[in-house]
Design a protein around this motif. Structure first.
Motif, PDB file in Angstrom:
ATOM      1  N   VAL A 263      24.661 -13.993  39.149  1.00  0.00           N
ATOM      2  CA  VAL A 263      24.266 -15.057  40.061  1.00  0.00           C
ATOM      3  C   VAL A 263      24.515 -16.407  39.390  1.00  0.00           C
ATOM      4  N   GLY A 264      24.362 -17.478  40.171  1.00  0.00           N
ATOM      5  CA  GLY A 264      24.381 -18.828  39.646  1.00  0.00           C
ATOM      6  C   GLY A 264      22.982 -19.419  39.706  1.00  0.00           C
ATOM      7  N   CYS A 265      22.861 -20.695  39.363  1.00  0.00           N
ATOM      8  CA  CYS A 265      21.551 -21.344  39.438  1.00  0.00           C
ATOM      9  C   CYS A 265      21.705 -22.848  39.552  1.00  0.00           C
ATOM     10  N   ARG A 266      20.672 -23.487  40.060  1.00  0.00           N
ATOM     11  CA  ARG A 266      20.545 -24.942  40.046  1.00  0.00           C
ATOM     12  C   ARG A 266      19.156 -25.262  39.509  1.00  0.00           C
ATOM     13  N   ILE A 267      19.105 -25.945  38.377  1.00  0.00           N
ATOM     14  CA  ILE A 267      17.816 -26.384  37.859  1.00  0.00           C
ATOM     15  C   ILE A 267      17.811 -27.909  37.812  1.00  0.00           C
ATOM     16  N   PHE A 268      16.625 -28.484  37.911  1.00  0.00           N
ATOM     17  CA  PHE A 268      16.491 -29.927  38.086  1.00  0.00           C
ATOM     18  C   PHE A 268      15.812 -30.539  36.865  1.00  0.00           C
ATOM     19  N   GLU A 269      16.507 -31.499  36.261  1.00  0.00           N
ATOM     20  CA  GLU A 269      16.010 -32.138  35.047  1.00  0.00           C
ATOM     21  C   GLU A 269      14.592 -32.667  35.237  1.00  0.00           C
ATOM     22  N   LYS A 270      14.305 -33.257  36.405  1.00  0.00           N
ATOM     23  CA  LYS A 270      12.993 -33.871  36.642  1.00  0.00           C
ATOM     24  C   LYS A 270      11.864 -32.846  36.655  1.00  0.00           C
ATOM     25  N   ASN A 271      12.213 -31.555  36.839  1.00  0.00           N
ATOM     26  CA  ASN A 271      11.183 -30.516  36.909  1.00  0.00           C
ATOM     27  C   ASN A 271      10.946 -29.803  35.578  1.00  0.00           C
ATOM     28  N   ILE A 272      11.769 -30.073  34.572  1.00  0.00           N
ATOM     29  CA  ILE A 272      11.603 -29.400  33.277  1.00  0.00           C
ATOM     30  C   ILE A 272      10.344 -29.950  32.598  1.00  0.00           C
ATOM     31  N   PRO A 273       9.372 -29.108  32.272  1.00  0.00           N
ATOM     32  CA  PRO A 273       8.099 -29.595  31.707  1.00  0.00           C
ATOM     33  C   PRO A 273       8.242 -30.011  30.242  1.00  0.00           C
ATOM     34  N   ILE A 274       7.896 -31.247  29.954  1.00  0.00           N
ATOM     35  CA  ILE A 274       8.021 -31.805  28.602  1.00  0.00           C
ATOM     36  C   ILE A 274       6.731 -32.525  28.253  1.00  0.00           C
ATOM     37  N   ASP A 275       6.143 -32.210  27.102  1.00  0.00           N
ATOM     38  CA  ASP A 275       4.913 -32.853  26.664  1.00  0.00           C
ATOM     39  C   ASP A 275       5.179 -34.285  26.200  1.00  0.00           C
ATOM     40  N   TYR A 276       4.163 -35.122  26.330  1.00  0.00           N
ATOM     41  CA  TYR A 276       4.289 -36.531  25.943  1.00  0.00           C
ATOM     42  C   TYR A 276       4.687 -36.674  24.473  1.00  0.00           C
ATOM     43  N   GLN A 277       4.059 -35.885  23.577  1.00  0.00           N
ATOM     44  CA  GLN A 277       4.399 -35.990  22.151  1.00  0.00           C
ATOM     45  C   GLN A 277       5.855 -35.631  21.897  1.00  0.00           C
ATOM     46  N   THR A 278       6.382 -34.682  22.658  1.00  0.00           N
ATOM     47  CA  THR A 278       7.782 -34.297  22.514  1.00  0.00           C
ATOM     48  C   THR A 278       8.686 -35.464  22.881  1.00  0.00           C
ATOM     49  N   ALA A 279       8.383 -36.142  23.987  1.00  0.00           N
ATOM     50  CA  ALA A 279       9.192 -37.277  24.428  1.00  0.00           C
ATOM     51  C   ALA A 279       9.143 -38.420  23.417  1.00  0.00           C
ATOM     52  N   VAL A 280       7.963 -38.698  22.874  1.00  0.00           N
ATOM     53  CA  VAL A 280       7.813 -39.778  21.898  1.00  0.00           C
ATOM     54  C   VAL A 280       8.602 -39.471  20.626  1.00  0.00           C
ATOM     55  N   MET A 281       8.511 -38.208  20.158  1.00  0.00           N
ATOM     56  CA  MET A 281       9.209 -37.831  18.934  1.00  0.00           C
ATOM     57  C   MET A 281      10.726 -37.868  19.133  1.00  0.00           C
ATOM     58  N   ALA A 282      11.186 -37.435  20.294  1.00  0.00           N
ATOM     59  CA  ALA A 282      12.626 -37.470  20.580  1.00  0.00           C
ATOM     60  C   ALA A 282      13.141 -38.907  20.550  1.00  0.00           C
ATOM     61  N   GLU A 283      12.364 -39.820  21.123  1.00  0.00           N
ATOM     62  CA  GLU A 283      12.764 -41.233  21.103  1.00  0.00           C
ATOM     63  C   GLU A 283      12.782 -41.769  19.678  1.00  0.00           C
ATOM     64  N   GLU A 284      11.786 -41.367  18.888  1.00  0.00           N
ATOM     65  CA  GLU A 284      11.701 -41.810  17.491  1.00  0.00           C
ATOM     66  C   GLU A 284      12.905 -41.347  16.680  1.00  0.00           C
ATOM     67  N   LEU A 285      13.392 -40.153  16.993  1.00  0.00           N
ATOM     68  CA  LEU A 285      14.530 -39.582  16.259  1.00  0.00           C
ATOM     69  C   LEU A 285      15.868 -39.878  16.940  1.00  0.00           C
ATOM     70  N   ASN A 286      15.819 -40.671  18.030  1.00  0.00           N
ATOM     71  CA  ASN A 286      17.023 -41.024  18.777  1.00  0.00           C
ATOM     72  C   ASN A 286      17.742 -39.789  19.322  1.00  0.00           C
ATOM     73  N   LEU A 287      16.946 -38.853  19.877  1.00  0.00           N
ATOM     74  CA  LEU A 287      17.481 -37.638  20.477  1.00  0.00           C
ATOM     75  C   LEU A 287      17.207 -37.642  21.972  1.00  0.00           C
ATOM     76  N   ASN A 288      18.085 -37.001  22.734  1.00  0.00           N
ATOM     77  CA  ASN A 288      17.874 -36.869  24.165  1.00  0.00           C
ATOM     78  C   ASN A 288      16.839 -35.781  24.401  1.00  0.00           C
ATOM     79  N   VAL A 289      15.720 -36.137  25.021  1.00  0.00           N
ATOM     80  CA  VAL A 289      14.611 -35.189  25.136  1.00  0.00           C
ATOM     81  C   VAL A 289      14.971 -34.005  26.030  1.00  0.00           C
ATOM     82  N   THR A 290      15.787 -34.216  27.061  1.00  0.00           N
ATOM     83  CA  THR A 290      16.189 -33.108  27.927  1.00  0.00           C
ATOM     84  C   THR A 290      17.055 -32.119  27.157  1.00  0.00           C
ATOM     85  N   THR A 291      17.957 -32.641  26.325  1.00  0.00           N
ATOM     86  CA  THR A 291      18.782 -31.764  25.491  1.00  0.00           C
ATOM     87  C   THR A 291      17.912 -30.931  24.560  1.00  0.00           C
TER      88      THR A 291
END
Length: 354
Positions: A263-291
């Motif tokens: 089968v195939g799939c469609r997943i939506f970036e806006k629906n991927i659950p990400i914790d606040y600390q994860t987003a902050v750390m990704a920004e600190e390390l200059n990484l794309n949090v979705t990646t």
């Protein structure tokens, strides 16, 4: 105590002398050539993981108790990913001379904490010597009724794609630990070059400041198998059509399900659950949090598909997130970004042989 003073059987006896079986299916555990199990007509599930020092874990920043806990949980997680119930475990260790009896007892303390949480019996294993560090091989055995088992190949068109928990935090925890380890060793090398004995003494008590990042460390060092999600799904009468645990990254696992289910799939970036600390750390390390969420791995959350008719029963389960849906194979495997661009999903998760 030096392990050689006890010998293999002395060590095993010391580690397992107070083991008491919790499951009726454990007829006989540690103490003979084989464990004896009786599942009374149920299907038997068996999974094995090998963890190698320097490849899967670094004793610079994980202690033996957490290592034992995580080693057990990653195996227990595989049984839950088949919609089964974990019952028994065997543990084999290759130990170098730098480890003491007390080190291995500490490892077993963590192992037993994980097993006690899910009522798993440790029923055997093996120990030997190693010239290259610590090697851990664990086999977990579980049971399930034939009709309850969920495979990777059962996803159908229009099924909903769900994940438990949040993603990317374990990877961010690893990046944090690796960064602090690098800083520490750089400081040690500089002090050695200068011959600064006082600095070296201070560095021997080095403790990184992890304030505000505790959740990331917990996710990396203390993996949790999501048996609670399996219990919640059973409570509302939902059986997934396909399921995996997320050990190598969401993108890799989702592609496994799609490829095996054709089968195939469609997943939506806006629906991927990400914790606040994860987003902050990704920004600190200059990484794309979705990646990071797609490819980080070691989350040990459950990725599963359910029929669209189960939407109402699934959407209100605490800790479960709907991130997309299954499509025809010809439509491909697609990530829809926040600005409605579409990209083909690529497996960029953990590859232990790379």
């Amino acid at each position: 105590m030096d392990i050689s003073k006890l010998g293999e059987f002395g060590l095993i006896d010391r580690l397992t002398k107070d083991f008491t079986p919790k499951n009726a299916s454990t007829v006989y555990g540690v103490g003979d050539d084989c464990a004896v199990l009786d599942y009374s007509g149920k299907q038997t599930l068996v999974t094995t993981d090998m963890l190698m020092e320097g490849v899967h874990f670094d004793l610079t920043y994980i202690d033996m108790e957490h290592l034992g806990y995580k080693s057990a949980m990653v195996n227990i997680s595989d049984i839950f990913a088949m919609n089964g119930t974990p019952r028994q475990m065997t543990v084999s260790l290759a130990i170098s001379k730098r480890f003491s009896v007390e080190d291995i007892e500490t490892f077993y303390r963590g192992l037993r904490l994980a097993c006690d949480k899910w009522n798993v019996d440790i029923v055997g294993g093996d120990t030997t010597s190693s010239y290259t560090g610590l090697a851990i091989s664990i086999t977990c055995i579980g049971e399930a009724d034939k009709d309850d088992i969920v495979y990777r190949n059962g996803a159908k068109e229009t099924d909903l794609v769900c994940v438990s928990g949040d993603l990317g935090a374990a990877y961010m925890g690893l990046q944090l630990l690796e960064r602090e380890k690098t800083v520490y060793y750089q400081q040690v090398q500089e002090a050695k070059k200068k011959g600064d004995k006082r600095a070296l003494e201070e560095l021997s008590h080095f403790q990184p400041d992890f304030a505000g990042k505790e959740y990331l460390l917990q996710r990396q060092l203390q993996a949790e198998a999501r048996g609670d999600i399996i219990e919640k799904l059973r409570a509302v009468g939902v059986k997934p059509t396909a399921m995996m645990d997320i050990s190598d990254g969401l993108s890799s696992e989702l592609l496994h399900i799609c490829n095996q289910s054709h089968v195939g799939c469609r997943i939506f970036e806006k629906n991927i659950p990400i914790d606040y600390q994860t987003a902050v750390m990704a920004e600190e390390l200059n990484l794309n949090v979705t990646t990071c969420a797609l490819n980080g791995g070691e989350d040990y959350e459950l990725l599963f598909t359910v029929p669209i008719g189960d939407h109402e029963r699934v959407k209100d389960i605490e800790g479960v997130h709907l991130i997309g849906h299954i499509t025809k194979e010809s439509l491909g495997k697609v990530l829809v970004t926040r600005d409605d661009n579409e990209f083909e999903l690529v497996a960029q998760g953990w590859n232990p042989l790379a």
